[in-house]
Design a protein around this motif. Sequence first.
Motif, short mmCIF file in Angstrom:
data_model
loop_
_atom_site.label_atom_id
_atom_site.label_comp_id
_atom_site.label_asym_id
_atom_site.label_seq_id
_atom_site.Cartn_x
_atom_site.Cartn_y
_atom_site.Cartn_z
N SER A 46 0.58 -1.20 -0.14
CA SER A 46 -0.04 0.05 -0.08
C SER A 46 0.58 1.37 -0.05
O SER A 46 0.38 2.30 -0.51
N ASN A 59 -6.49 -0.46 0.77
CA ASN A 59 -7.79 -0.93 -0.02
C ASN A 59 -7.96 -2.58 0.63
O ASN A 59 -7.25 -3.49 0.27
N TRP A 97 -16.16 3.31 1.89
CA TRP A 97 -16.49 1.74 1.45
C TRP A 97 -17.42 1.57 0.41
O TRP A 97 -17.87 2.58 -0.28
N LEU A 104 -14.38 1.71 -5.35
CA LEU A 104 -14.28 1.30 -3.91
C LEU A 104 -14.92 2.03 -2.44
O LEU A 104 -14.85 2.01 -1.52
N PHE A 146 -15.81 -3.66 0.22
CA PHE A 146 -14.38 -2.93 -0.16
C PHE A 146 -14.44 -1.78 0.75
O PHE A 146 -15.16 -1.09 0.67
N ASN A 148 -11.84 1.15 2.49
CA ASN A 148 -10.73 2.16 2.47
C ASN A 148 -10.58 2.24 3.91
O ASN A 148 -11.22 3.12 4.34
#
Length: 384
Positions: A46, A59, A97, A104, A146, A148
């Motif tokens: 990341s 992510n 999310w 995402l 998903f 973040n």
Amino acid sequence: MDNIAGRKPALTWVVHISVAALVLLWLFPTVGLLVSSFRTSDQISSSGWWNALFPAEQNLVIRTAAPDSQLAEGDLWVVEGNLFALDGREPLTVDAWGISSRDLGAYQPGETAEFRDGSAITVAENGDYRVESREEMSGSRGQRVFLNAMVPPKFTLENYDNVLFTEGSGGGMKKAFFNTLTVVIPATVIPILIAAFAAYALAWMDFPGRALLIAAVVALLVVPLQLALIPLLTLHNQIGIGKGYLGVWLAHTGFGLPLAIYLLRNYMVGLPRDIIECAKVDGATDFQIFTRIILPLSFPALASFAIFQFLWTWNDLLVAMVFLIDSTGQTTVMTRQIVEMLGTRGGNWEVLATAAFVSISVPLLVFFSMQRFLVRGLLAGSVK
């Protein structure tokens, strides 16, 4: 006026800047490898190592609990829990999310998204989620979410534990470490012993054909290593050595002798002649002169070649693959082990970074402990 005493020419600053740039270019990857060896795979993927001390956004893809855990609440079927707890992670903060890989960060914490099957999900900032459906949910797996999330900086020794002490992954690297020492130490000591005697003979003993031998040694410096691999392996098989430690020791000795003899001979030629002549007048033999005078005075050159030979044999892969690899893997060296880890652990960058730093740690230690002799040995015989 530029040569006035006490004033440095402008070119000096150019040299200093160039040296500083080269040092930084060498230092950055080494520091990066060291930092990465203490990071997790998620952190490495990341953000760069230079951001290791700061929180990083990651992510994540986490599935909710399976539908078989749903509970009935009135007219609704509900599945709830914490996404990070399901994935075995420490609690993190969700910035955004989504339910599709195309977007995402489509939703903020606390908002609700609807799946195609009619169910809806709400994700909180701490990772708590709630899936609701008016019909009983089916399937063997939960829905994908998903995230973040901001991940705080974290350093761990687990990578080194896996590499050095865990059987299957680390057990191989630990054994490869000792296998490499088994190859490197004799392959460094044997050429030095042989080359020291040969260099003294070429420098201070008069015998027919000495000039031709010196020319042959210089000519051997330009012979490509790859040119001799197959003929030498064929010779080893014919005389019964085959693939083993003895074969790789002799191979490294043969490939390292030309440079060793050339380097030591140039250094010994530059030693004061008066010392040797006085020793001969006092009745000292050539062996006594060599062991009591030449060897102590030639220590910088010996250390210089030892650094080169040690680094070359430690980082060698080609010679080890040709003369050492067996079917059981009992003699696998570190360079070969790292190649095998690249084949089986292509995505585990934290393991590869740790294994690579373990591999370079010993050469770094040897170089910095003996580097004061390096320049003295390299300049041997250059100035009379």
